[in-house]
Enzyme design. Structure first.
Site, PDB file in Angstrom:
ATOM      1  N   HIS A 186      -8.223  15.765   3.374  1.00 47.66           N
ATOM      2  CA  HIS A 186      -7.134  14.487   3.439  1.00 47.66           C
ATOM      3  C   HIS A 186      -7.869  13.351   3.860  1.00 47.66           C
ATOM      4  O   HIS A 186      -7.475  12.030   3.392  1.00 47.66           O
ATOM      5  CB  HIS A 186      -5.589  15.399   3.232  1.00 47.66           C
ATOM      6  CG  HIS A 186      -5.000  14.498   3.698  1.00 47.66           C
ATOM      7  ND1 HIS A 186      -4.069  13.735   2.389  1.00 47.66           N
ATOM      8  CD2 HIS A 186      -4.305  13.724   4.928  1.00 47.66           C
ATOM      9  CE1 HIS A 186      -3.295  12.543   2.517  1.00 47.66           C
ATOM     10  NE2 HIS A 186      -2.802  12.867   4.144  1.00 47.66           N
ATOM     11  N   ASP A 245     -18.805 -15.124 -11.004  1.00 46.78           N
ATOM     12  CA  ASP A 245     -18.996 -14.085 -10.749  1.00 46.78           C
ATOM     13  C   ASP A 245     -19.046 -13.828  -8.511  1.00 46.78           C
ATOM     14  O   ASP A 245     -18.882 -14.876  -8.123  1.00 46.78           O
ATOM     15  CB  ASP A 245     -19.985 -13.447 -10.979  1.00 46.78           C
ATOM     16  CG  ASP A 245     -19.927 -11.945 -11.268  1.00 46.78           C
ATOM     17  OD1 ASP A 245     -19.324 -11.004 -10.122  1.00 46.78           O
ATOM     18  OD2 ASP A 245     -20.464 -11.113 -12.584  1.00 46.78           O
ATOM     19  N   TRP A 284     -10.330  13.672  11.034  1.00 48.80           N
ATOM     20  CA  TRP A 284     -10.936  12.793  10.330  1.00 48.80           C
ATOM     21  C   TRP A 284     -11.673  11.684  11.429  1.00 48.80           C
ATOM     22  O   TRP A 284     -12.680  11.273  11.172  1.00 48.80           O
ATOM     23  CB  TRP A 284     -10.194  11.926   9.420  1.00 48.80           C
ATOM     24  CG  TRP A 284      -9.525  10.809  10.148  1.00 48.80           C
ATOM     25  CD1 TRP A 284      -8.248  10.852  10.770  1.00 48.80           C
ATOM     26  CD2 TRP A 284      -9.148   9.291  10.430  1.00 48.80           C
ATOM     27  NE1 TRP A 284      -7.334   9.920  11.120  1.00 48.80           N
ATOM     28  CE2 TRP A 284      -8.454   8.709  10.744  1.00 48.80           C
ATOM     29  CE3 TRP A 284     -10.392   8.938   9.721  1.00 48.80           C
ATOM     30  CZ2 TRP A 284      -8.503   7.694  10.912  1.00 48.80           C
ATOM     31  CZ3 TRP A 284     -10.153   7.129  10.062  1.00 48.80           C
ATOM     32  CH2 TRP A 284      -9.487   6.974  10.956  1.00 48.80           C
ATOM     33  N   SER A 320     -22.857   1.778   1.435  1.00 48.53           N
ATOM     34  CA  SER A 320     -22.160   1.168   0.803  1.00 48.53           C
ATOM     35  C   SER A 320     -20.765  -0.143   1.139  1.00 48.53           C
ATOM     36  O   SER A 320     -20.547  -1.338   0.481  1.00 48.53           O
ATOM     37  CB  SER A 320     -21.008   2.165  -0.237  1.00 48.53           C
ATOM     38  OG  SER A 320     -20.182   1.641  -1.193  1.00 48.53           O
ATOM     39  N   SER A 321     -20.263   0.618   2.025  1.00 45.79           N
ATOM     40  CA  SER A 321     -18.867  -0.653   2.863  1.00 45.79           C
ATOM     41  C   SER A 321     -19.899  -1.770   3.066  1.00 45.79           C
ATOM     42  O   SER A 321     -19.555  -2.788   2.887  1.00 45.79           O
ATOM     43  CB  SER A 321     -18.028   0.035   4.263  1.00 45.79           C
ATOM     44  OG  SER A 321     -17.540   1.379   3.074  1.00 45.79           O
ATOM     45  N   HIS A 328     -10.101   1.997  15.647  1.00 46.02           N
ATOM     46  CA  HIS A 328      -9.198   1.227  15.126  1.00 46.02           C
ATOM     47  C   HIS A 328      -8.847   0.297  14.238  1.00 46.02           C
ATOM     48  O   HIS A 328      -8.398  -0.404  13.544  1.00 46.02           O
ATOM     49  CB  HIS A 328      -8.705   0.111  16.901  1.00 46.02           C
ATOM     50  CG  HIS A 328      -7.299  -0.392  16.464  1.00 46.02           C
ATOM     51  ND1 HIS A 328      -6.166   0.764  16.499  1.00 46.02           N
ATOM     52  CD2 HIS A 328      -6.841  -1.337  16.412  1.00 46.02           C
ATOM     53  CE1 HIS A 328      -5.115  -0.650  16.542  1.00 46.02           C
ATOM     54  NE2 HIS A 328      -5.992  -1.605  16.400  1.00 46.02           N
ATOM     55  N   GLU A 382     -11.030   0.054  12.183  1.00 47.84           N
ATOM     56  CA  GLU A 382     -10.694   0.615  10.540  1.00 47.84           C
ATOM     57  C   GLU A 382      -9.032   0.077   9.822  1.00 47.84           C
ATOM     58  O   GLU A 382      -9.301  -0.039   9.053  1.00 47.84           O
ATOM     59  CB  GLU A 382     -11.072   1.980  10.604  1.00 47.84           C
ATOM     60  CG  GLU A 382     -11.203   3.098   9.227  1.00 47.84           C
ATOM     61  CD  GLU A 382     -11.886   2.354   8.351  1.00 47.84           C
ATOM     62  OE1 GLU A 382     -12.825   1.359   8.521  1.00 47.84           O
ATOM     63  OE2 GLU A 382     -11.642   2.738   7.030  1.00 47.84           O
ATOM     64  N   TYR A 434      -6.945  -1.614  10.457  1.00 50.06           N
ATOM     65  CA  TYR A 434      -6.763  -2.888  10.161  1.00 50.06           C
ATOM     66  C   TYR A 434      -7.058  -3.229   8.545  1.00 50.06           C
ATOM     67  O   TYR A 434      -7.218  -4.620   7.444  1.00 50.06           O
ATOM     68  CB  TYR A 434      -6.617  -4.402  11.338  1.00 50.06           C
ATOM     69  CG  TYR A 434      -5.697  -4.151  12.136  1.00 50.06           C
ATOM     70  CD1 TYR A 434      -4.503  -4.514  12.424  1.00 50.06           C
ATOM     71  CD2 TYR A 434      -6.620  -3.080  13.791  1.00 50.06           C
ATOM     72  CE1 TYR A 434      -3.355  -3.687  13.222  1.00 50.06           C
ATOM     73  CE2 TYR A 434      -4.969  -2.568  14.014  1.00 50.06           C
ATOM     74  CZ  TYR A 434      -3.730  -3.536  14.265  1.00 50.06           C
ATOM     75  OH  TYR A 434      -2.689  -2.842  14.943  1.00 50.06           O
ATOM     76  N   SER A 439       1.248 -11.473   0.231  1.00 44.44           N
ATOM     77  CA  SER A 439       1.554 -12.655   0.583  1.00 44.44           C
ATOM     78  C   SER A 439       1.066 -13.685  -0.943  1.00 44.44           C
ATOM     79  O   SER A 439       1.562 -14.361  -1.497  1.00 44.44           O
ATOM     80  CB  SER A 439       0.460 -13.339   1.251  1.00 44.44           C
ATOM     81  OG  SER A 439       0.655 -12.758   2.651  1.00 44.44           O
ATOM     82  N   HIS A 478      -6.437   2.933  23.162  1.00 46.18           N
ATOM     83  CA  HIS A 478      -4.715   3.519  22.979  1.00 46.18           C
ATOM     84  C   HIS A 478      -4.529   4.509  22.023  1.00 46.18           C
ATOM     85  O   HIS A 478      -4.130   5.517  21.938  1.00 46.18           O
ATOM     86  CB  HIS A 478      -3.895   2.398  22.552  1.00 46.18           C
ATOM     87  CG  HIS A 478      -4.190   2.081  21.038  1.00 46.18           C
ATOM     88  ND1 HIS A 478      -3.726   0.784  20.578  1.00 46.18           N
ATOM     89  CD2 HIS A 478      -4.061   2.867  19.575  1.00 46.18           C
ATOM     90  CE1 HIS A 478      -4.239   0.694  18.861  1.00 46.18           C
ATOM     91  NE2 HIS A 478      -4.552   1.979  18.971  1.00 46.18           N
ATOM     92  N   HIS A 479      -5.357   5.505  21.873  1.00 44.69           N
ATOM     93  CA  HIS A 479      -6.267   6.597  20.940  1.00 44.69           C
ATOM     94  C   HIS A 479      -6.214   7.118  22.035  1.00 44.69           C
ATOM     95  O   HIS A 479      -6.201   8.851  21.448  1.00 44.69           O
ATOM     96  CB  HIS A 479      -6.438   6.257  19.361  1.00 44.69           C
ATOM     97  CG  HIS A 479      -5.857   5.793  18.767  1.00 44.69           C
ATOM     98  ND1 HIS A 479      -5.215   5.767  17.626  1.00 44.69           N
ATOM     99  CD2 HIS A 479      -6.542   4.334  18.358  1.00 44.69           C
ATOM    100  CE1 HIS A 479      -5.332   4.790  16.790  1.00 44.69           C
ATOM    101  NE2 HIS A 479      -5.874   3.707  17.060  1.00 44.69           N
ATOM    102  N   THR A 527       1.747 -10.173  14.281  1.00 46.28           N
ATOM    103  CA  THR A 527       1.831  -9.307  13.200  1.00 46.28           C
ATOM    104  C   THR A 527       3.629 -10.439  12.346  1.00 46.28           C
ATOM    105  O   THR A 527       4.006  -9.793  11.571  1.00 46.28           O
ATOM    106  CB  THR A 527       1.744  -7.752  13.105  1.00 46.28           C
ATOM    107  OG1 THR A 527       0.514  -6.989  14.137  1.00 46.28           O
ATOM    108  CG2 THR A 527       1.819  -6.612  11.675  1.00 46.28           C
ATOM    109  N   LYS A 547       3.635 -12.694  11.143  1.00 50.15           N
ATOM    110  CA  LYS A 547       3.241 -12.684   9.326  1.00 50.15           C
ATOM    111  C   LYS A 547       4.468 -11.949   8.659  1.00 50.15           C
ATOM    112  O   LYS A 547       5.344 -12.736   7.524  1.00 50.15           O
ATOM    113  CB  LYS A 547       2.499 -11.295   8.893  1.00 50.15           C
ATOM    114  CG  LYS A 547       0.905 -11.806   9.403  1.00 50.15           C
ATOM    115  CD  LYS A 547       0.104 -11.007   8.983  1.00 50.15           C
ATOM    116  CE  LYS A 547       0.012 -12.385   7.877  1.00 50.15           C
ATOM    117  NZ  LYS A 547      -1.757 -12.199   7.578  1.00 50.15           N
ATOM    118  N   ARG A 552       0.855  17.795  15.545  1.00 51.80           N
ATOM    119  CA  ARG A 552      -0.547  17.277  14.210  1.00 51.80           C
ATOM    120  C   ARG A 552      -1.125  18.754  14.128  1.00 51.80           C
ATOM    121  O   ARG A 552      -1.555  19.110  15.363  1.00 51.80           O
ATOM    122  CB  ARG A 552      -0.769  16.055  14.429  1.00 51.80           C
ATOM    123  CG  ARG A 552      -1.798  15.539  15.333  1.00 51.80           C
ATOM    124  CD  ARG A 552      -1.796  14.336  15.395  1.00 51.80           C
ATOM    125  NE  ARG A 552      -2.692  13.164  13.927  1.00 51.80           N
ATOM    126  CZ  ARG A 552      -3.892  12.619  14.234  1.00 51.80           C
ATOM    127  NH1 ARG A 552      -3.635  12.139  15.136  1.00 51.80           N
ATOM    128  NH2 ARG A 552      -4.312  12.653  12.781  1.00 51.80           N
TER     129      ARG A 552
END
Ligand code: HEA
Ligand code: HEA
Ligand code: CUA
Ligand SMILES: [Cu+2]
Lengths: 381, 524, 314
Positions: B74, B103, B139, B167-168, B251, B253, B255, B266, B300-301, B326, B329, B448
């Site tokens: 998931h 293009d 994950w 690919s990314s 991390h 990722e 963002y 926006s 922080h994780h 943040t 924004k 979790r």
């Protein structure tokens, strides 16, 4: 058209309220707690306090920000005839809303730092306990006391799989809880045996990862005797949800008594290790040990999980010479999930489980493995 | 190049080869979007299995082993299969149109980036049907659960991640080259629409961190198959090393997931406020500083792994600081609405919900950043609630808003506003019923990745599951809305579609022709 | 740079999807190969497809360029593409260098019962001390790790045993037999030669270009040869293998991935050399060569890092 949407909205809102009500109403049968527990140690109290401060700050900012937003959404809607203005910059407010949050955060950092210093204050402990995470149980060792034991889930599989009603302490009960004296500073030295686990007791404010090969430390000191329940909080495989932590805090005298009993029992055990068991006694004992310690991987019927955990039914090892079988169980198979059980099970348990594996599910080797054989194997090394 | 794209009327061979061999940014955008929706359904189905099992205490439907595979798949499918491709799809459709380019800069590589994805995910999903089962280590695939203790199929996972990363990287290099090199005359950097800006910065992040992820899985591969000891203390390595490398990728990722969403919102809020975006340049700087900071807060994780206290303090302070840009924004969006002339079409509803719910999720993020409190939050449902607020109400809501907003431009038909609003409200309410109670569960102590839980957590889990089914139903409605718009929608023929819309994409005819801006427009 | 109006957007192309298919097969094949009892067949099929399609792809791009389809703006896209690709490679190495620093500075001292050197001397020493007393008794933190924690604690029963010798500086008297030094000299020289080739090309001195690029390729191959020697020596005479704990791990992975990149860079330069012989490139149109030379310089810089952190600084 819009009417329809509104009706739908209102009825869904009704549904939400009903649900929240159900959530609250059931609360009487098993209290649904909403907030973090305050716990019984200095650290858990500190965590709770800083949690509440943060929550209130966020609530206040939230009310201000969303309040303004809802006002704008109400007052400046086109349907009320609002006409758009055209400004798109204002250095002053922009500076302000950069600096003000920054100041709030800097102020916040102060209590956050003091709280963290408490967490790390592991010096000068009265008692050292080594906590080791295994797939899927905990081992506690009282350093310097020569007392150690395993603590694993006691809830039967039948309750988990719904074949029997669930007991009051469902998934919150273990074979043997960790026992601590009240009023003493206890330092936990935490490590893992296989994968990473995490030892959590919410009421102590202790959560520390049990990393294989390295120690981490934490501490607790409480004056309140009682039973405290926690969990393993790092994903550690299929038994992750099934390795709770249960800690009993006792008054000093009771604790001393418990420790003395523990030592006496160990001595008693050592004196009976030479006893010869019968075939059937070992089968009964073995089945119990097997279902508790091995079935998690090799399955109750001995068939394992194909591709992950090998079957023991008809396995070469289980049908082959007993030394090989002893080697696998006592030493483990390095680099695989099959760990050494030498520290986890007593000689009696190991003998019984090996005997059981060799003679259950149609494996009928017919030999008998005695505790003394296990002891001899260990000493021969 | 003058001829139009093949349609079904040209026969299915021609039609299929149009999609297989295309170099057109709009076609590729469409492919990305449909692929991502398919993955969203797949990842959502896994979530439904999770929620169904957690409906009651006890193991009812599946085994714990399979539960772990569901949780892992998931997370992976949603993050890498649904959200990222969705935004790449939007980037493909919109960036060339927004900056006046004919293009993407490297059109063939563009198609390659897309077609790798189906293979990568086919490999990943195929493991579910192999002996040993799919990835079951979360994950975040912490070693050694994902190395020594993983099923053999982990090797498929590793190589799947490798090509997905390739690919990314190609996709983002393409975006960088397009934005830096293909802007129409007069389209200076500080005139670019926010969406383009956020994507440019996202693409930098991607090029910087996807290779680190590749490094992490390569180390795993070596530890598993070739006897190295990166993550094994016995040989002198350290399992925690894995976490540092993973989160150095992980991390940024998160963002990567949210910045394009900021961009979408926006674009939409000014349109329906009929007022230009407030604080454009501070928006740009805020985005850039969020991106920069995202590289220096990763641990922080890992507040509970037992880092030295100096490290812990540093990562706490650095993380808290992210609230500042943040916040800028959020305040800018609200001030954009202030003294506007607001209407509440579906895209606007989703955008407003985005602002509210994302901010809420940001608040819980800020709470998580307080190390001493995170000791209680970490790896509980409080974290799950946090990241679903920022990722579902953040990324997914903004993606939904984007589809409603640009759909008329893409296919020349208008969606049904009522159905859109109905979907919004079901989604909004369902979402909150699902994830609000998870805060309570987490605070009360539910960890979790638990296949089963104690009786004290039963009520809120049931509520959460019911909400999840409701939210899932909203997604079916969404699919229905989109398909119905394409087949039966009311045709739109004016270029600007929305009353207050600004930007080059609204100057081309509706539906957007197959090739736009072959002659670059002049931007004043 | 802004759009000029005749940017070349290629027509439909079969290349990408064939490449993607090849890549998918390659990845699937690689996974099934590394699993015990697997075979490399599928992997090789994927590799073959990839090789063919890449050849085709670059031929087409070169051809388009020769036909004058690629305008300056398109070339700038290629330049950007290459530069950002190299940046992504830098980050790939960063992961491995990061791992090296982490184990050297942190993990190793913690396992040895000390606080991490220098940076954080406030490590909770109780945990670190316990590492050494209880888990890995006898382990001494040192770099290179010659005796692994496992070996220190479990002796011959250990799964991970350290190497017999390491690759560090063997002392001045053995200087000349120290391969890494030669490798450094070879690679540094090749960076210079490729630069000379570049200057020659800019001055339209084709002959000089061909010669110096040829020399560069030869140096690249020579470097690889030396590295192969080094590995063989390590395996056969130094007891230094991938499996010898964290030193062997980091040594082979860092130098190995660098070697893989040198191989790739050499191939790229080789192709450019052949193109040069065929008369491609002019003083203003030389992107293929330039890109390869950037790559080559990047590979060089990485080597300098390796030389310092893997071989020299102990
Ligand atoms: C889109 C993705 C996204 C985003 C944007 C964020 C944003 C943030 N996240 Fe989150 N996070 C995740 C996705 C995301 N996160 C995921 C997926 C995980 C779990 C991974 C896993 O373990 O599986 C996670 C986990 C996670 C953790 C680890 C928890 C744990 O495992 O114990 C932490 C801890 O610090 C954290 C913090 C933050 C912070 C501080 C922000 C900040 O960026 C938020 C900033 C925003 C605001 C604060 C609101 C707006 C601001 C204002 C209105 C200004 C004024 C406010 C104040 C001054 C209070 N996140
Ligand atoms: C952007 C990413 C993203 C998105 C969109 C979602 C969406 C959802 N997630 Fe997500 N989730 C993650 C990212 C995401 N998640 C991550 C990273 C994790 C951590 C994984 C880990 O621990 O390793 C996680 C973990 C996670 C958990 C915790 C699992 C655990 O710890 O064991 C749960 C539990 O409730 C959950 C629920 C949901 C639900 C209900 C949705 C819903 O929003 C989904 C809605 C979509 C659909 C339902 C699909 C469409 C409809 C159908 C398929 C038709 C069928 C519908 C019905 C039967 C009603 N998720
Ligand atoms: Cu042990 Cu989770
Ligand atoms: Cu983070």
């Amino acid at each position: 058209m819009l009417k329809r949407a509104q009706a739908l909205f209102l009825s869904s809102l009704g549904a939400v309220l009903a649900l929240v009500y159900v959530g609250g109403a059931n609360a009487e049968s098993a209290p649904s707690q909403l907030n973090m527990p305050q716990g019984v140690t200095e650290v858990s109290q500190a965590a709770y306090d800083i949690h509440m401060i943060m929550m209130w700050i966020c609530t206040v900012i939230g009310i201000a920000v969303f309040g303004f937003m809802f006002y704008v959404m109400y007052a400046h809607r086109k349907s009320r005839g609002a006409v758009a203005e055209n400004f798109h910059e204002n250095v002053l407010v922009e500076l302000l809303w950069t600096i003000v949050p920054a100041i709030i955060l800097i102020v916040m950092a102060i209590p956050a730092t003091t709280a963290l210093l408490k967490v790390y204050d592991t010096e000068n402990a009265d008692i050292d306990i080594k906590v080791t995470g295994y797939q899927w149980k905990w081992q506690y060792e009282y350093l310097g006391e020569d007392v150690k034991f395993m603590s694993e889930l006691r809830t039967p599989q039948d309750e988990i799989y719904g074949r029997e009603p669930k007991g009051e302490h469902y998934l919150r009960e273990v074979t043997e809880p960790l026992v601590l004296p009240a009023g003493k500073k206890v330092r936990f030295l935490i490590t893992g045996n296989d994968v990473i686990h995490s030892w959590w007791v919410p009421d102590f404010g202790v959560k520390r990862d049990a990393v294989p090969g390295l120690f981490t430390s934490a501490w607790a000191k409480t004056d309140k005797p009682g039973t405290y329940v926690g969990e393993c909080t790092e994903l550690c495989g299929s038994g992750h949800a099934f390795m709770p932590v249960v800690v009993e805090v006792k008054e000093q005298a009771e604790y001393d008594q418990w420790l003395a009993d523990k030592k006496a029992a160990a001595a008693e055990y050592a004196s009976t290790i030479g006893k010869q068991w019968t075939f059937d006694e070992l089968m009964v004992k073995g089945e119990e040990v097997y279902n508790r310690s091995c079935a998690g991987c090799h399955a109750v019927n001995g068939e394992g999980i194909p591709g992950v955990f090998p079957a023991l039914k008809n396995s070469v090892i289980a049908l082959g010479p007993v030394v090989e079988h002893l080697r696998v169980v006592v030493d483990g198979i390095p680099g695989t999930a099959m760990q050494s059980f030498a520290d986890q099970l007593s000689e009696v348990d190991i003998a019984a489980v090996i005997h059981y594996e060799r003679n259950a599910w149609g494996n009928d080797v017919g030999d008998i493995t005695q505790p003394i054989d296990v002891l001899n194997y260990k000493q021969a090394k | 190049m003058a001829h139009g794209p093949a349609t079904l009327a040209d026969g299915w061979v021609k039609y299929a080869s149009r999609w297989l061999f295309t170099t057109n940014h709009k076609d590729i955008g469409t492919l990305y979007l449909w692929f991502s929706f398919a993955m969203f359904i797949l990842g959502g189905s896994f979530a439904m299995i999770i929620r169904a099992e957690l409906f009651q205490p006890g193991m009812q439907l599946i085994k714990p082993e399979f539960f772990n595979q569901m949780t892992t798949m998931h997370g992976l499918v949603m993050v890498f299969g649904a959200i990222m491709p969705a935004f790449v799809g939007l980037a493909n459709w919109l960036i060339p149109m927004m900056i006046g380019a004919p293009d993407m800069a490297l059109p063939r590589m563009n198609n390659l980036s897309f077609w790798i994805l189906p293979f990568a995910f086919a490999i990943l999903v195929a493991t579910l049907f192999m002996e040993g089962g799919g990835p079951n280590f979360g994950w975040t695939f912490y070693a050694p659960l994902s190395t020594t203790y993983a099923p053999d199929t982990v090797n498929y996972f590793i190589f799947g991640v490798h090509i997905m990363g390739a690919s990314s990287i190609m996709g983002s290099i393409n975006i960088i080259a397009t934005v830096m090199n293909m802007r129409a005359p007069g389209m200076t950097y500080m005139k670019m629409p926010m969406f383009v800006w956020t994507w440019l910065i996202t693409a930098f992040l991607l090029v910087a961190v996807m290779p680190v992820l590749a490094g992490a899985v390569t180390m795993m591969l070596m530890d598993i198959n070739f006897g190295t000891s990166f993550f094994d203390a016995a040989g002198g390595g350290d399992p925690v090393l894995f976490q540092h490398i993973f989160w150095f990728f992980g991390h940024p990722e998160v963002y990567i997931i949210i910045l394009p969403a900021f961009g979408v919102v926006s674009q939409i809020i000014p349109t329906f406020s009929r007022k230009p975006l407030f604080g454009y340049s501070s928006m740009v700087y805020a985005t850039a500083s969020i991106a920069f900071m995202s590289f220096i807060v990763w641990a922080h994780h890992m507040f509970t792994v037992g880092m030295p206290i100096a490290g812990e303090l540093y990562f706490m302070y650095a993380t808290m600081l992210i609230a500042v840009p943040t916040g800028v924004k959020v305040f800018n969006w609200i001030t954009t609405m202030y003294k506007g002339s607001l209407t509440f079409e579906t895209p606007m509803l989703f955008s407003i919900a985005f602002v509210i719910l994302f901010t809420f999720g940001g608040f819980t993020g800020l709470m998580l950043s307080i190390a001493a409190a995170d000791i209680q939050y970490h790896d509980t449902y409080f974290v799950v609630a946090h990241f679903h607020y920022v990722m579902v109400a953040g990324a997914v809501f903004s993606g939904t808003a984007a589809v409603y907003y640009w759909l008329p431009k893409w296919c020349g038909k208008m969606y049904d506003e009522t159905m859109g609003k109905v979907q919004f409200w079901i989604a909004f309410i369902g979402f909150n019923i699902t994830f609000m109670p998870q805060h309570f569960l987490g605070l009360a102590g539910m960890p979790r990745r638990y296949a089963d839980y104690g009786l004290q957590f039963a009520d809120w889990n049931m509520v959460s599951s019911i909400g999840a089914f409701m939210y899932g139903a909203a997604q079916i409605l969404f699919l229905f809305n989109v398909v119905r718009t394409i087949t039966h929608g009311k045709p739109v023929d004016k270029p600007e579609v929305w009353e207050g819309a600004e930007g080059l994409e609204w100057t081309v005819p509706t539906p957007a022709p197959y090739h736009t801006f072959e002659k670059p427009p002049q931007v004043k | 740079m802004s759009t000029e109006g005749n940017y070349y957007v290629p027509e439909q192309s079969k290349l990408p999807i064939v490449t993607a298919t090849g890549m998918g097969i390659l990845a699937f094949g690689a996974a099934s190969w590394v699993i015990e009892g697997g075979s490399p067949t599928i992997f090789l099929v994927g590799l073959l497809i990839m090789a063919l399609v890449m050849y085709k792809w670059w031929s087409i791009v070169i051809d388009e360029n020769m036909r004058g389809l690629a305008n300056d703006q398109l070339k700038k896209s290629y330049v950007l593409g290459m530069l950002w690709f190299i940046f992504s490679e830098v980050m790939f190495f960063a992961a491995f260098f990061g791992a090296l620093f982490y184990v050297r500075v942190f993990a190793n001292s913690w396992l040895g019962g000390e606080a991490a050197v220098g940076i954080f001397d406030d490590t909770p020493t109780d945990a670190a001390a316990a590492n050494n007393e209880i888990l890995w008794p006898g382990y001494q933190a040192e770099w290179p790790v010659m005796v692994t924690p496992d070996q220190a604690a479990n002796g011959d029963a250990a799964m991970f045993k350290g190497p017999e010798q390491n690759m560090n500086f063997p002392g001045w008297s053995n200087l000349l037999s120290w391969l890494p030094l030669w490798n450094t000299i070879v690679l540094m020289t090749s960076s210079v030669t490729v630069h000379i080739a570049h200057t020659a090309l800019k001055n339209d001195n084709r002959k000089k270009f061909n010669t110096w690029l040829g020399i560069t390729v030869a140096l690249g191959i020579f470097f690889l040869f030396l590295q192969a020697e080094e590995y063989i020596h390590a395996y056969q005479h130094m007891g230094l293998t991938l499996e010898t704990g964290i030193y062997g791990t980091t040594f082979f992975l860092l130098t190995g991935f660098h070697g893989a990149h040198v191989t790739l860079g050499t191939c790229m330069l080789l192709v450019q050399w052949i193109r040069g012989l065929k008369g491609h490139f002019s003083h203003e149109d030389q992107f293929g060569f330039e890109a390869s030379s950037w790559y080559w310089h990047f590979v060089d810089v990485v080597w300098v890092g390796l030389f310092l952190f893997v071989y020299v600084l102990a």
